[in-house]
Design a protein around this motif. Structure first.
Motif, PDB file in Angstrom:
ATOM      1  N   VAL A 166      29.512  75.765  66.504  1.00 44.14           N
ATOM      2  CA  VAL A 166      29.304  74.376  66.918  1.00 44.14           C
ATOM      3  C   VAL A 166      28.808  73.571  65.722  1.00 44.14           C
ATOM      4  CG1 VAL A 166      28.127  72.807  68.501  1.00 44.14           C
ATOM      5  CG2 VAL A 166      28.723  75.127  69.259  1.00 44.14           C
ATOM      6  N   ILE A 167      29.606  72.586  65.314  1.00 48.64           N
ATOM      7  CA  ILE A 167      29.226  71.673  64.234  1.00 48.64           C
ATOM      8  C   ILE A 167      29.149  70.274  64.830  1.00 48.64           C
ATOM      9  CG2 ILE A 167      29.800  70.718  61.976  1.00 48.64           C
ATOM     10  CD1 ILE A 167      31.610  73.826  62.941  1.00 48.64           C
ATOM     11  N   TYR A 168      27.952  69.751  64.962  1.00 41.68           N
ATOM     12  CA  TYR A 168      27.767  68.422  65.541  1.00 41.68           C
ATOM     13  C   TYR A 168      27.862  67.346  64.460  1.00 41.68           C
ATOM     14  CZ  TYR A 168      26.102  70.100  70.099  1.00 41.68           C
ATOM     15  OH  TYR A 168      26.005  70.673  71.341  1.00 41.68           O
ATOM     16  N   ASP A 169      28.565  66.272  64.782  1.00 45.88           N
ATOM     17  CA  ASP A 169      28.605  65.080  63.940  1.00 45.88           C
ATOM     18  C   ASP A 169      27.622  64.073  64.540  1.00 45.88           C
ATOM     19  OD1 ASP A 169      29.152  62.656  62.714  1.00 45.88           O
ATOM     20  OD2 ASP A 169      31.321  62.949  62.688  1.00 45.88           O
ATOM     21  N   ALA A 170      26.485  63.913  63.861  1.00 47.39           N
ATOM     22  CA  ALA A 170      25.446  62.980  64.316  1.00 47.39           C
ATOM     23  C   ALA A 170      25.309  61.821  63.337  1.00 47.39           C
ATOM     24  CB  ALA A 170      24.113  63.710  64.477  1.00 47.39           C
ATOM     25  N   ALA A 171      26.427  61.416  62.738  1.00 47.95           N
ATOM     26  CA  ALA A 171      26.404  60.353  61.731  1.00 47.95           C
ATOM     27  C   ALA A 171      25.743  59.085  62.245  1.00 47.95           C
ATOM     28  CB  ALA A 171      27.831  60.046  61.270  1.00 47.95           C
ATOM     29  N   GLN A 172      25.820  58.861  63.576  1.00 51.18           N
ATOM     30  CA  GLN A 172      25.312  57.624  64.161  1.00 51.18           C
ATOM     31  C   GLN A 172      24.070  57.848  65.027  1.00 51.18           C
ATOM     32  OE1 GLN A 172      28.661  56.007  66.329  1.00 51.18           O
ATOM     33  NE2 GLN A 172      29.916  55.793  64.503  1.00 51.18           N
ATOM     34  N   SER A 173      23.462  59.016  64.939  1.00 55.45           N
ATOM     35  CA  SER A 173      22.450  59.367  65.950  1.00 55.45           C
ATOM     36  C   SER A 173      21.145  59.885  65.369  1.00 55.45           C
ATOM     37  CB  SER A 173      23.049  60.389  66.924  1.00 55.45           C
ATOM     38  OG  SER A 173      24.105  59.811  67.649  1.00 55.45           O
ATOM     39  N   HIS A 174      20.665  59.268  64.315  1.00 54.84           N
ATOM     40  CA  HIS A 174      19.381  59.647  63.726  1.00 54.84           C
ATOM     41  C   HIS A 174      18.261  59.491  64.762  1.00 54.84           C
ATOM     42  CE1 HIS A 174      22.157  57.689  60.962  1.00 54.84           C
ATOM     43  NE2 HIS A 174      21.730  58.491  60.012  1.00 54.84           N
ATOM     44  N   LEU A 175      17.491  60.526  64.936  1.00 48.75           N
ATOM     45  CA  LEU A 175      16.332  60.593  65.844  1.00 48.75           C
ATOM     46  C   LEU A 175      16.694  60.609  67.327  1.00 48.75           C
ATOM     47  CD1 LEU A 175      13.372  58.574  64.301  1.00 48.75           C
ATOM     48  CD2 LEU A 175      14.188  60.873  63.782  1.00 48.75           C
ATOM     49  N   ALA A 176      17.978  60.699  67.670  1.00 50.45           N
ATOM     50  CA  ALA A 176      18.323  60.907  69.078  1.00 50.45           C
ATOM     51  C   ALA A 176      17.779  62.267  69.512  1.00 50.45           C
ATOM     52  CB  ALA A 176      19.832  60.848  69.275  1.00 50.45           C
ATOM     53  N   ARG A 177      17.491  62.396  70.820  1.00 46.74           N
ATOM     54  CA  ARG A 177      16.867  63.623  71.310  1.00 46.74           C
ATOM     55  C   ARG A 177      17.470  64.031  72.652  1.00 46.74           C
ATOM     56  NH1 ARG A 177      12.468  64.617  68.202  1.00 46.74           N
ATOM     57  NH2 ARG A 177      11.408  65.993  69.663  1.00 46.74           N
ATOM     58  N   VAL A 178      17.379  65.324  72.939  1.00 45.89           N
ATOM     59  CA  VAL A 178      17.783  65.878  74.227  1.00 45.89           C
ATOM     60  C   VAL A 178      16.624  66.719  74.738  1.00 45.89           C
ATOM     61  CG1 VAL A 178      19.417  67.342  75.461  1.00 45.89           C
ATOM     62  CG2 VAL A 178      20.211  65.941  73.540  1.00 45.89           C
TER      63      VAL A 178
END
Length: 391
Positions: A166-178
């Protein structure tokens, strides 16, 4: 009879505001300029101590064990793919996102298998992805699009069942959380971008976060020409020059310190826009993937119910601009509609009706820490005014 205020500004009416409300806020503050200037004056410009500090700070902020800073978000993807994927591997990825998620798979010699997305969250539809798995599928590359975390639970379950990386692209999601956990805790690798319009910037830049120390070492090797640390000009694997600079990292360290407060403001702005627009029939407001997902609103992306409007999306955006509100379309084509995907994938490329419909409907509105409360209200007022006029 419509009053001058009711009439659209594009038709000669009075605009909601005569000061254009910007879509993004790109502004380096004095302390960031000073930090970069100090690095410039030091003469130590390349990847050095500031980069190491930035890697540690960013990994900590995202609940990852290791951070590897690099030249931009696209090279971050390429580093992760190079370390985890082999040529010929099939990799599941969303059919509606920025092209780099898929194009860097092509650059690796892998085969992107484009999947549908959820029309409410814009993120990969896990059930659709599952239906596209073959005996050649080796990984999944989901995108936390617009700042909205994916269904990490569903993705982890799918990966475990089928032995996928699993390689997540979080280019737009700095500090997002689950579940109050940073995105760096999920998957094999997570990639980020620090492009100027992102929630935080280094001018240009990227980061890969991982939790496996051996994987971190491999990515570090690939980032620096495959050269062994401490053994100059001793190259043990194929690599590239994807290093960052201390100048960029000095800016990133300060931007990261300010990011929690700026993120909270984005979320406040988004909450107010949802209040203002949720009852406008021609507008569909964005939704977080679930109650456990913390959306950081890199983009506040609405969907226009075009079947209820007597105008095109372009005409809607033009009318908004006349009212004093900037907007943009991210993105006007699904990946299935991109010529490069058609060239490389040929007959393997299948239509994705949901993704292709979203590409016709989306419109991004101003949502950032630089907006005043009055401007936020004006954005909502302008969108409602234009929607009503074209209803």
């Amino acid at each position: 009879m419509a009053t001058q205020t009711d009439r659209l500004a594009v038709n000669g009416g009075t605009p909601v505001t005569d000061q254009m409300i910007p879509l993004v806020c790109v502004r380096l503050e004095d302390d960031e300029i000073q930090a970069a200037t100090e690095v410039l004056r030091s003469g130590a410009l390349r990847d050095g101590s500031h980069c190491r500090q930035f890697e540690t700070a960013f990994a900590t902020a995202t609940d990852a064990k290791h951070g590897l800073v690099c030249s931009n978000g696209t090279t971050a993807l390429q580093l992760a793919y190079e370390a985890l994927i082999q040529p010929g591997d099939e990799v599941l990825c969303p059919g509606y996102t920025f092209i780099a998620t898929a194009s860097m798979l092509l650059a690796r010699g892998a085969v992107p298998v484009l999947c549908e997305v959820d029309p409410n969250t814009f993120n990969i539809d896990v059930a659709d992805a599952a239906s596209r798995i073959t005996d050649r599928t080796r990984a999944i590359a989901p995108v936390h699009l617009y700042g909205n975390p994916c269904d990490t639970v569903g993705i982890a379950r799918l990966a475990q069942e089928h032995g996928l990386r699993v390689i997540y692209d979080a280019a737009q999601s700095h500090l997002a959380r689950v579940d109050d956990t940073g995105l760096g805790a999920f998957g094999d690798a997570v990639t980020y971008s620090f492009y100027p319009t992102k929630n935080m910037t280094t001018g240009e830049g990227g980061m890969v976060t991982v939790n496996d120390p051996e994987l971190a070492e491999r990515i570090a090797l690939i980032r620096d020409h495959g050269m062994m640390p401490g053994k100059r000009y001793h190259h043990v694997t194929l690599g590239y020059n994807y290093r960052s600079t201390d100048m960029a990292a000095s800016i990133g360290l300060l931007q990261l310190q300010k990011l929690p407060e700026r993120t909270a403001r984005r979320q406040q702005v988004a909450g107010r826009l949802i209040e203002l627009l949720q009852d406008v029939p021609q507008v569909r407001v964005p939704h977080a993937t679930s109650d456990s997902c913390e959306h950081v609103y890199h983009q506040f992306t609405i969907r226009l119910a075009l079947e209820q409007l007597s105008c095109s999306r372009d005409a809607f955006a033009e009318a908004l601009r006349a009212e004093g509100v900037s907007s943009a379309v991210h993105y006007p084509k699904a990946l299935t509609e991109q010529p490069v995907m058609q060239e490389y994938l040929g007959a393997r490329l299948k239509s994705l009706p949901v993704s292709e419909q979203l590409a016709q409907e989306v419109l991004c509105l101003p949502c950032h820490h630089g907006l005043s409360d009055a401007q936020v209200n004006q954005v909502g007022e302008a969108v409602a005014k234009v929607a009503q006029a074209f209803a």
